[in-house]
Design a protein around this motif. Structure first.
Motif, mmCIF file in Angstrom:
data_model
loop_
_atom_site.group_PDB
_atom_site.id
_atom_site.type_symbol
_atom_site.label_atom_id
_atom_site.label_comp_id
_atom_site.label_asym_id
_atom_site.label_seq_id
_atom_site.Cartn_x
_atom_site.Cartn_y
_atom_site.Cartn_z
ATOM 1 N N THR A 166 1.569 -1.744 1.291
ATOM 2 C CA THR A 166 0.722 -1.036 0.310
ATOM 3 C C THR A 166 0.224 0.301 0.863
ATOM 4 O O THR A 166 0.010 1.239 0.099
ATOM 5 N N TYR A 167 0.085 0.397 2.181
ATOM 6 C CA TYR A 167 -0.444 1.639 2.779
ATOM 7 C C TYR A 167 0.504 2.841 2.567
ATOM 8 O O TYR A 167 0.138 3.980 2.799
ATOM 9 N N VAL A 172 -2.817 0.658 -7.479
ATOM 10 C CA VAL A 172 -3.633 0.521 -8.685
ATOM 11 C C VAL A 172 -4.246 -0.870 -8.725
ATOM 12 O O VAL A 172 -3.553 -1.850 -8.492
ATOM 13 N N GLU A 173 -5.525 -0.916 -9.022
ATOM 14 C CA GLU A 173 -6.147 -2.204 -9.329
ATOM 15 C C GLU A 173 -6.382 -2.225 -10.832
ATOM 16 O O GLU A 173 -6.717 -1.191 -11.418
ATOM 17 N N LYS A 191 -2.569 5.508 -0.609
ATOM 18 C CA LYS A 191 -2.250 4.989 0.723
ATOM 19 C C LYS A 191 -3.442 4.263 1.376
ATOM 20 O O LYS A 191 -3.989 4.721 2.387
ATOM 21 N N PRO A 192 -3.852 3.113 0.795
ATOM 22 C CA PRO A 192 -5.042 2.416 1.303
ATOM 23 C C PRO A 192 -4.830 1.854 2.713
ATOM 24 O O PRO A 192 -3.737 1.376 3.025
ATOM 25 N N ALA A 193 -5.877 1.919 3.524
ATOM 26 C CA ALA A 193 -5.821 1.311 4.860
ATOM 27 C C ALA A 193 -5.683 -0.200 4.667
ATOM 28 O O ALA A 193 -6.215 -0.743 3.687
ATOM 29 N N PRO A 194 -4.951 -0.884 5.578
ATOM 30 C CA PRO A 194 -4.756 -2.329 5.431
ATOM 31 C C PRO A 194 -6.092 -3.048 5.231
ATOM 32 O O PRO A 194 -7.097 -2.721 5.858
ATOM 33 N N SER A 199 -4.853 -5.506 -4.291
ATOM 34 C CA SER A 199 -3.774 -5.288 -5.246
ATOM 35 C C SER A 199 -2.451 -4.979 -4.537
ATOM 36 O O SER A 199 -2.428 -4.361 -3.474
ATOM 37 N N ASP A 200 -1.356 -5.419 -5.163
ATOM 38 C CA ASP A 200 -0.021 -5.089 -4.640
ATOM 39 C C ASP A 200 0.753 -4.227 -5.641
ATOM 40 O O ASP A 200 1.961 -4.135 -5.579
ATOM 41 N N MET A 201 0.028 -3.606 -6.585
ATOM 42 C CA MET A 201 0.706 -2.793 -7.610
ATOM 43 C C MET A 201 0.805 -1.338 -7.139
ATOM 44 O O MET A 201 -0.205 -0.625 -7.091
ATOM 45 N N ALA A 202 2.034 -0.933 -6.806
ATOM 46 C CA ALA A 202 2.250 0.403 -6.253
ATOM 47 C C ALA A 202 2.757 1.351 -7.333
ATOM 48 O O ALA A 202 3.641 0.993 -8.127
ATOM 49 N N ILE A 203 2.194 2.556 -7.345
ATOM 50 C CA ILE A 203 2.629 3.562 -8.324
ATOM 51 C C ILE A 203 3.984 4.097 -7.894
ATOM 52 O O ILE A 203 4.180 4.460 -6.728
#
Ligand code: UTP
Length: 290
Positions: A166-167, A172-173, A191-194, A199-203
């Protein structure tokens, strides 16, 4: 309101693909028998959009030339009796109106889209990244336009990614809202820090945006990597109006990344009517030796 225009940013430097991209835009690298960007233009055409706006930069004129009429080549193909091939080349440029605007400095994806604001004007528009391919039965852009007909607000295409990746994405949440494959966006983070999002929804590189995003982009200060991040403006937009995340049907390939590009070549090769059987046989052969 109908979505009539698609912005395709192609002004990035393509540093992940050097040295291949020193003199050739990464969007012009070949997947089977056509450049990556042609698949994206074909997706736009098949989805019923009227106009494409390329956001280009220095060194990207090969993209504009590719979609232009080539008088010399056309005459030579006619002389050689290769009429069908000539028509195929001309078709793609005849089917849609293409204009370009220039991003003078690579200040990020958000800035690239903002550069197209005067050509887009005050109407919803689509964005497709010039190196993001989606192999799907119904073109991804068309799936999103169908949803837009229903919701009439911004939509970002998303795919599920493993938690340890996810990083690498804008994440998206959201909450389910009763429509198939659709979530109402509640939060977005680039690019969220671990461990900072569940959420696992990636744009991925397909968006339908309301024109209010331009004002927000104009006010966005440089974020992650010193670039004007689209995700920051989208987060601001999602606080002002409804925004939806859509889990498209199909498989996405990041053709701007070396491994993604190789996977795309295989995937498109395996759907090619003439090449697929030979390629399958070859894959089986080499798989047995790995
Ligand atoms: P990427 O980050 O994938 O493109 O941007 P890049 O910067 O060309 O690639 P690398 O990381 O150096 O290898 C996503 C999309 O946004 C466009 C790119 O052309 C690509 O389609 N982009 C990016 C712009 O148009 N302008 C920019 O300033 C940055």
């Amino acid at each position: 309101m109908k979505v009539r225009k698609a912005v395709i940013p192609v002004a990035g430097l393509g540093t992940r693909f050097l040295p291949a991209t020193k003199a050739i835009p990464k969007e012009m690298l070949t997947i089977v028998d056509r450049p990556t960007i042609q698949y994206i233009v074909e997706e736009v055409v098949a989805s019923g959009i009227d106009q494409i706006i390329f956001v280009t930069s220095e060194g990207k004129s090969a993209i504009e030339n590719h979609f232009d009429y080539n008088f010399h080549l056309d005459s030579v193909l006619k002389e050689k009796n290769k009429v069908a091939l000539g028509e195929e080349l001309n078709n793609i440029s005849n089917l849609i109106d293409i204009v370009s605007v220039r991003q003078k400095k690579p200040l990020g994806l958000g800035h690239a889209i903002w550069t197209a604001r005067h050509v887009v004007g005050n109407e919803p528009f689509m964005v497709l990244l010039g190196d993001d391919l989606v192999l799907a039965k119904t073109p991804c852009a068309k799936q999103m336009l169908n949803l837009f007909d229903d919701v009439g607000e911004s939509i970002v295409a998303v795919q599920r990614v493993p938690a340890d990746q996810t990083y690498q994405y804008g994440i998206v949440e959201g909450e389910k809202n009763g429509r198939d494959r659709t979530h109402k966006v509640t939060r977005m983070v680039e690019k969220p820090a671990p461990g900072t999002t569940d959420s696992d929804m990636a744009i991925i590189g397909r968006y339908i945006l309301m024109p209010q995003v331009f004002d927000l982009l104009g006010r966005t200060t440089p974020g992650h990597g010193g670039e004007i991040q689209l995700t920051d403006a989208l987060l601001a937009l999602s606080k002002k109006r409804a925004m939806y995340a859509y889990e498209f049907e199909g498989t996405r390939y990041d053709a701007g990344d070396k491994l993604g590009y190789l996977k795309a070549i295989l995937a498109y090769g395996l759907t090619h009517p003439v090449l697929k059987e030979g390629l399958k046989a070859h894959i089986r052969e080499i798989a047995a030796t790995i």
